[in-house]
Write a protein that holds these residues in place. Structure first.
Motif, PDB file in Angstrom:
ATOM      1  N   PHE A 105     113.978  41.438  -4.428  1.00  0.00           N
ATOM      2  CA  PHE A 105     114.264  40.612  -5.923  1.00  0.00           C
ATOM      3  C   PHE A 105     113.076  39.776  -6.356  1.00  0.00           C
ATOM      4  N   GLN A 108     109.966  41.623  -4.783  1.00  0.00           N
ATOM      5  CA  GLN A 108     108.661  42.040  -6.517  1.00  0.00           C
ATOM      6  C   GLN A 108     108.853  41.301  -6.922  1.00  0.00           C
ATOM      7  N   LEU A 109     108.979  39.896  -7.802  1.00  0.00           N
ATOM      8  CA  LEU A 109     108.452  39.256  -8.449  1.00  0.00           C
ATOM      9  C   LEU A 109     106.747  38.552  -7.496  1.00  0.00           C
ATOM     10  N   LEU A 153     108.402  40.576 -13.574  1.00  0.00           N
ATOM     11  CA  LEU A 153     109.777  40.266 -13.777  1.00  0.00           C
ATOM     12  C   LEU A 153     110.646  41.636 -14.087  1.00  0.00           C
ATOM     13  N   THR A 154     109.919  42.152 -15.294  1.00  0.00           N
ATOM     14  CA  THR A 154     110.962  43.586 -16.081  1.00  0.00           C
ATOM     15  C   THR A 154     111.354  44.494 -14.581  1.00  0.00           C
ATOM     16  N   ALA A 156     111.788  43.706 -11.632  1.00  0.00           N
ATOM     17  CA  ALA A 156     112.314  43.704 -10.799  1.00  0.00           C
ATOM     18  C   ALA A 156     113.665  43.690 -11.306  1.00  0.00           C
ATOM     19  N   ILE A 157     114.009  43.284 -12.706  1.00  0.00           N
ATOM     20  CA  ILE A 157     115.476  43.241 -13.121  1.00  0.00           C
ATOM     21  C   ILE A 157     115.823  45.440 -13.868  1.00  0.00           C
ATOM     22  N   THR A 158     115.105  45.211 -14.070  1.00  0.00           N
ATOM     23  CA  THR A 158     115.167  47.340 -14.158  1.00  0.00           C
ATOM     24  C   THR A 158     116.249  47.836 -12.669  1.00  0.00           C
ATOM     25  N   LEU A 160     117.338  45.833 -10.313  1.00  0.00           N
ATOM     26  CA  LEU A 160     118.603  45.609  -9.675  1.00  0.00           C
ATOM     27  C   LEU A 160     119.773  46.112 -10.730  1.00  0.00           C
ATOM     28  N   SER A 161     118.814  45.863 -11.654  1.00  0.00           N
ATOM     29  CA  SER A 161     120.207  46.228 -13.408  1.00  0.00           C
ATOM     30  C   SER A 161     121.033  47.485 -12.167  1.00  0.00           C
TER      31      SER A 161
END
Length: 262
Positions: A105, A108-109, A153-154, A156-158, A160-161
């Protein structure tokens, strides 16, 4: 474990690396991560030392860029340490699933950095070629930060989820499934449909990451062309200094990608 690793090597699932190569990877990652973090820390210190600098848009952009660079440099410097210790094909893996996701994460950020370099080039182009004052650019500063931060950020969140942050052999990053997790390799036949969906999403996220990096370099070189055209028409000292600043931004962007590829 060693017998299972030998089987993976024999079947081509793992690329064999002698111990000295793993040590070289660790040293190179730790060295580059430390140097990059130190450089960014010095930049942040210099900006906060001159408090008045924070009143200017360019230094706020540089401050944010340096902060994210530290985050990525630390994750890169850790190399294989955050990888789950039960992973195959990886030496010096001491982490778990949580540490692996944290490293991926953060890394990726770090793609925020080239985005900020592109925004800095746009800033310098506006001030050099179009003579736009800092106060006017400040009205659009929030959009610059939004462009720089939101896409990585999008992604990374995608990722991760959807559990797409896994062992990437030499570190943790985007991977459809942990190909080096022994338990998953043994049960590979039971996850065909899920793996196909994960591979499709992985492809989209990887494409999006590369796409924004290409866009950033397009912006950087376009700004350089515009500034050079402007400099042919005017050769004032202030414009020359600003031009050299844009050139330095271009050099830093090139070094960023080269170091990432290495």
């Amino acid at each position: 474990m060693s017998e299972y690793n030998d089987l993976l090597y024999a079947n081509g699932i793992c690329d064999y690396r002698p111990t000295y190569q793993w040590i070289a990877i660790k040293v190179a990652s730790a060295s580059s991560g430390t140097l990059s973090s130190a450089g960014s820390l010095i930049i942040i210190y210099m900006i906060f030392k001159g408090v008045a600098l924070l009143e200017k848009v360019q230094y706020r952009l540089i401050l944010a860029m340096s902060a994210f660079d530290i985050l990525q440099s630390i994750s890169l410097g850790l190399a294989t340490l955050p990888i789950p210790r039960d992973s195959a094909c990886t030496l010096y893996a001491l982490g778990n699933k949580a540490s692996c996701m944290m490293q991926a994460f953060s890394f990726q950020l770090g793609f925020v950095v080239p985005n900020y370099v592109a925004m800095l080039c746009i800033y310098y182009m506006c001030t050099i070629k179009y003579n736009i004052q800092d106060g006017l650019i400040r009205k659009y500063e929030s959009y610059m930060h939004l462009y720089a931060i939101l896409p990585p950020l999008t992604i990374a969140i995608t990722a991760l989820s959807n559990d797409l942050f896994n062992n990437f052999c030499t570190m943790c990053w985007l991977a459809a499934s942990d190909a080096y997790d022994i338990s998953k390799i043994q049960n590979e036949e039971d996850n065909g449909d899920d793996d196909d969906q994960g591979s499709l999403l992985l492809t989209l996220l990887s494409f999006a990451t590369v796409f924004f990096v290409i866009i950033d370099f397009g912006i950087i070189f376009w700004c350089m062309i515009q500034v050079r055209r402007s400099m042919r028409m005017s050769r004032s000292q202030s414009q020359l200094m600003a031009y050299y600043t844009v050139s330095e931004a271009k050099i830093q962007a090139n070094l960023y990608v080269i170091s990432f590829l290495v």
